[in-house]
Design a protein around this motif. Structure first.
Motif, PDB file in Angstrom:
ATOM      1  N   GLU A 191       4.070   1.541  -0.884  1.00 48.48           N
ATOM      2  CA  GLU A 191       4.854   1.650  -2.109  1.00 48.48           C
ATOM      3  C   GLU A 191       4.018   2.161  -3.274  1.00 48.48           C
ATOM      4  O   GLU A 191       4.501   2.941  -4.106  1.00 48.48           O
ATOM      5  N   LYS A 192       2.750   1.736  -3.336  1.00 49.30           N
ATOM      6  CA  LYS A 192       1.870   2.158  -4.435  1.00 49.30           C
ATOM      7  C   LYS A 192       1.079   3.414  -4.101  1.00 49.30           C
ATOM      8  O   LYS A 192       0.259   3.874  -4.909  1.00 49.30           O
ATOM      9  N   LYS A 193       1.304   3.968  -2.894  1.00 47.11           N
ATOM     10  CA  LYS A 193       0.683   5.222  -2.453  1.00 47.11           C
ATOM     11  C   LYS A 193      -0.843   5.120  -2.437  1.00 47.11           C
ATOM     12  O   LYS A 193      -1.554   6.081  -2.757  1.00 47.11           O
ATOM     13  N   ARG A 194      -1.340   3.965  -2.042  1.00 45.88           N
ATOM     14  CA  ARG A 194      -2.789   3.749  -1.963  1.00 45.88           C
ATOM     15  C   ARG A 194      -3.307   4.061  -0.562  1.00 45.88           C
ATOM     16  O   ARG A 194      -2.647   3.788   0.438  1.00 45.88           O
ATOM     17  N   ARG A 195      -4.532   4.592  -0.500  1.00 43.63           N
ATOM     18  CA  ARG A 195      -5.104   4.973   0.789  1.00 43.63           C
ATOM     19  C   ARG A 195      -6.564   4.520   0.920  1.00 43.63           C
ATOM     20  O   ARG A 195      -7.282   5.018   1.772  1.00 43.63           O
ATOM     21  N   TYR A 196      -6.980   3.569   0.100  1.00 42.73           N
ATOM     22  CA  TYR A 196      -8.367   3.138   0.102  1.00 42.73           C
ATOM     23  C   TYR A 196      -8.437   1.613   0.212  1.00 42.73           C
ATOM     24  O   TYR A 196      -7.421   0.922   0.118  1.00 42.73           O
ATOM     25  N   ALA A 197      -9.678   1.099   0.421  1.00 43.42           N
ATOM     26  CA  ALA A 197      -9.922  -0.353   0.561  1.00 43.42           C
ATOM     27  C   ALA A 197      -9.022  -0.940   1.653  1.00 43.42           C
ATOM     28  O   ALA A 197      -9.026  -0.433   2.776  1.00 43.42           O
ATOM     29  N   GLU A 198      -8.233  -1.981   1.310  1.00 46.73           N
ATOM     30  CA  GLU A 198      -7.413  -2.623   2.339  1.00 46.73           C
ATOM     31  C   GLU A 198      -6.290  -1.709   2.828  1.00 46.73           C
ATOM     32  O   GLU A 198      -5.603  -2.032   3.812  1.00 46.73           O
ATOM     33  N   CYS A 199      -6.109  -0.558   2.177  1.00 44.50           N
ATOM     34  CA  CYS A 199      -5.035   0.371   2.555  1.00 44.50           C
ATOM     35  C   CYS A 199      -5.520   1.535   3.429  1.00 44.50           C
ATOM     36  O   CYS A 199      -4.725   2.408   3.784  1.00 44.50           O
ATOM     37  N   GLU A 200      -6.796   1.550   3.780  1.00 42.85           N
ATOM     38  CA  GLU A 200      -7.318   2.708   4.510  1.00 42.85           C
ATOM     39  C   GLU A 200      -6.763   2.808   5.935  1.00 42.85           C
ATOM     40  O   GLU A 200      -6.813   3.879   6.548  1.00 42.85           O
TER      41      GLU A 200
ATOM     42  N   PHE B  23       1.269  11.886   1.129  1.00 40.40           N
ATOM     43  CA  PHE B  23       0.224  11.333   1.989  1.00 40.40           C
ATOM     44  C   PHE B  23      -0.385  12.427   2.863  1.00 40.40           C
ATOM     45  O   PHE B  23       0.341  13.293   3.360  1.00 40.40           O
TER      46      PHE B  23
ATOM     47  N   CYS C 164       0.837  -1.212   0.000  1.00 36.63           N
ATOM     48  CA  CYS C 164       0.000   0.000   0.000  1.00 36.63           C
ATOM     49  C   CYS C 164       0.867   1.254   0.000  1.00 36.63           C
ATOM     50  O   CYS C 164       0.625   2.204  -0.756  1.00 36.63           O
TER      51      CYS C 164
END
Length: 345
Positions: free
Chosen positions: A35-44, A64, A33
């Motif tokens: 590394e890919k700069k994700r903040r939604y779903a399983e990354c919240e 972020f 999460c």
């Protein structure tokens, strides 16, 4: 990782001896999460611990929102924050986790070290810049290790003098002793990190890409930073250039071959633009033949403010007291590589 820039603070940095970068440690899912700069779903629930006042914290805060990261004031504090669930990922460099609790947890499979390096961080030795001779000694001791590996010199106790007589003249120091007594760059690296830990960034460069962009951090600074800069402006070459009639930079150019000549002229314009708020034409040129000592005499006596197209070498740096900028051009010459840079007094 780098502290925030210290322009005007009075420090000198040696040749970098280790390159690393920001990587993430934690559970595999949240590391991906981050590394890919994700903040939604399983990354919240992603929460990153990062060290205060570094280029790492600058990078994380730029990509972020503030509720996705936590600031730590030491490496040990960040590990404690991970253990008490204040965060679930730590932003670190690989070298910092060797022989730490994190490395043990990575080896036993509880955590993973991410594969992606999000920044590039050159590490070096830092000295006070009011003692130019000492800064040069530190730099050339490090360069001797790199040169030693490149030329096949290795640790050799039989050639290590191992005496305690301190030479008072820096030009008489034998930097080969650094290699003979301790080892060349590769030997030291492998001894500390292991033979399979050396990335391509930390191998001897023999002509592959050589231009590196050093991280600047927050270049806009604080009010106090600008007050320090005003003190710098009040002395030295900068004051001389600023007070000169017509506000013009006097830039020497060593005439060697076409590519370097053109590049050196361009970089004189670059320096003028930085000095005069974009006025890149505010420069007077003086040209010198290659290997002509008049160029360095002109620099030494203040006839020119900077010399472009200078070949970086030990004699000019240590014996004669000139400083060299980061090289801006590399050229193969017989069995070696020449580095071209600005020279200043």
């Amino acid at each position: 990782m780098h502290p925030k820039p210290m322009t005007g603070a009075g420090f000198s940095f040696s040749t970098p001896y280790f390159y690393d970068g920001l990587r993430f440690v934690g559970n595999r899912i949240v590391v991906i999460c981050a590394e890919k700069k994700r903040r939604y779903a399983e990354c919240e629930l992603l929460s990153i611990c990062v060290l205060q006042g570094t280029t790492h914290s600058d990078f994380i805060s730029a990509i972020f929102p503030s509720d996705f990261y936590r600031i730590g004031f030491s490496f040990e504090e960040m590990i404690a924050m991970m253990f008490n669930d204040t965060c679930n990922v730590i932003g670190v460099e690989e070298f910092s986790i060797f022989d730490s609790e994190l490395e043990k947890l990575i080896k036993n499979g509880e955590y993973v070290l991410g594969n992606k390096s999000l920044t590039k961080e050159p590490l070096s030795a830092v000295t006070r810049n009011e003692d130019r001779e000492w800064s040069d000694i530190v730099t050339w001791a490090i360069r001797a290790l790199i040169q030693g590996e490149m030329n096949g010199l290795m640790r050799n106790p039989q050639l290590c003098n191992n005496d305690t007589i301190l030479e008072s003249n820096s030009t008489r120091l034998n930097y080969d002793q650094s290699v003979y007594c301790v080892g060349n760059y590769g030997e030291i690296f492998n001894r500390r990190f292991g033979e399979n830990k050396r990335s391509s960034m930390n191998t001897i460069n023999k002509g592959s890409p050589m231009i590196y962009s050093t991280p600047l951090g927050n270049i806009f600074g604080t009010k106090n930073d600008f007050q320090v800069m005003e003190e710098v402006i009040d002395g030295g070459v900068l004051k001389l250039v600023k007070s000169r009639k017509g506000d013009v930079l006097r830039c020497g150019v060593v005439v060697s071959f076409d590519d370097v000549n053109i590049t050196s002229v361009d970089y004189c314009h670059v320096l003028a633009a930085a000095l005069f708020n974009g006025d890149f034409e505010a420069v007077e040129f003086l040209t010198f033949r290659e290997n002509d000592d008049i160029a360095y005499e002109s620099l030494s006596h203040g006839i020119i403010d900077a010399l472009a197209g200078a070949v970086v070498n030990f004699e000019g740096d240590v014996d004669r007291g000139f400083s060299y900028s980061t090289p801006y051009y590399y050229r193969d010459k017989e069995s070696s590589v020449e580095c071209y840079a600005f020279a200043t007094r």
